[in-house]
Design a protein around this motif. Sequence first.
Motif, mmCIF file in Angstrom:
data_model
loop_
_atom_site.group_PDB
_atom_site.id
_atom_site.type_symbol
_atom_site.label_atom_id
_atom_site.label_comp_id
_atom_site.label_asym_id
_atom_site.label_seq_id
_atom_site.Cartn_x
_atom_site.Cartn_y
_atom_site.Cartn_z
ATOM 1 N N THR A 3 0.822 -1.195 0.000
ATOM 2 C CA THR A 3 0.000 0.000 0.000
ATOM 3 C C THR A 3 0.863 1.256 0.000
ATOM 4 N N ARG A 213 -10.523 6.477 -1.907
ATOM 5 C CA ARG A 213 -10.117 5.084 -1.781
ATOM 6 C C ARG A 213 -9.993 4.432 -3.146
ATOM 7 N N SER A 215 -9.118 0.393 -4.236
ATOM 8 C CA SER A 215 -8.830 -0.934 -3.688
ATOM 9 C C SER A 215 -8.580 -1.917 -4.826
ATOM 10 N N ASP A 223 -3.810 0.087 -4.603
ATOM 11 C CA ASP A 223 -4.341 0.083 -3.248
ATOM 12 C C ASP A 223 -3.953 1.397 -2.582
ATOM 13 N N HIS A 272 -18.563 -2.796 -7.594
ATOM 14 C CA HIS A 272 -18.015 -3.763 -6.648
ATOM 15 C C HIS A 272 -19.154 -4.659 -6.158
#
Length: 306
Positions: A3, A213, A215, A223, A272
């Motif tokens: 990350t 964010r 992911s 990330d 998602h």
Amino acid sequence: MTTEQDKARLYVPAGSAAAGPYALDIGPERAGWTHSALRVVELAPGATHAFATGDSEWIVIPLNGGCTVRTEGEVMELLGRESVFSGVTDFGYVPRDADAQISSDAGGRFALAGAKCERRLPARYGPASEVPVELRGAGGCSRQVNNFAAAGVFACDRLIAVEVLTPGGNWSSYPPHKHDEPLPGAESVLEEIYYFEIDPGAHGAGSALGYHRVSPSRPGGSDVLAEVRSGDTVLIPDGWHGPSVAAPGHDMYYLNVMAGPGETREWLISDHPDHGWIRDTWPGQDVDPRLPLYTAPRPNPAEATS
């Protein structure tokens, strides 16, 4: 990839990608991809900036202030706006393989959204009155989208660009979605840039922040969880992106610049699977009454008949 490594590559704090005349200069080489680019140039009153478009098409978008764009024998007078939170702006399209000049009597800040492309389209002026303003989502997921160069709205070869405004306390880019696989009719491959500005509001710039964010959608994928402030940028080569969260009391703006290798210029996304259910709740909720923050101006009748 960890990350922290991802964040260093994909989260670009304000000022960290300045180069030459640009307060922000992100091209395919800096981003590590093939098509999307974004620059921000700041002009003092009476200043001029000249640039060659090279192998990319560009749209000049006033962030604050107005300017004159000259290219290919065209002179485009952009009225611009006071800020990204005050109104829809007009814009100018500049083709590849051209020389262009931006000048501003009063000064201002101007974004150049770009994409490497193959076709050479004509230089054109985009009136603010023709920008579709969309209200998307509902409740705490309500946001406003200025679709000035969305696919199907304004003709480009590769470039797709829109502006999103999120009232303080709301979530946008939600549910998290992706566009990193070539799935005909379902998902398109697009490299995306998020450029942020946060309205200081009545509470000042110190608390003017948001969060974004990204992911992973695959092992080792992007990330990032970043605190974002005005002038910050997030690069999204792949992965689920969202939410973008606006702090209470501070409206959030972001400019999305997208382009990719697909034969068709289209924005196709996959939600998602853990969060797509949120869309089913919107029909039972009202859109945030603070929206729209503003609407597109009415067309000038004189222009319509000329």
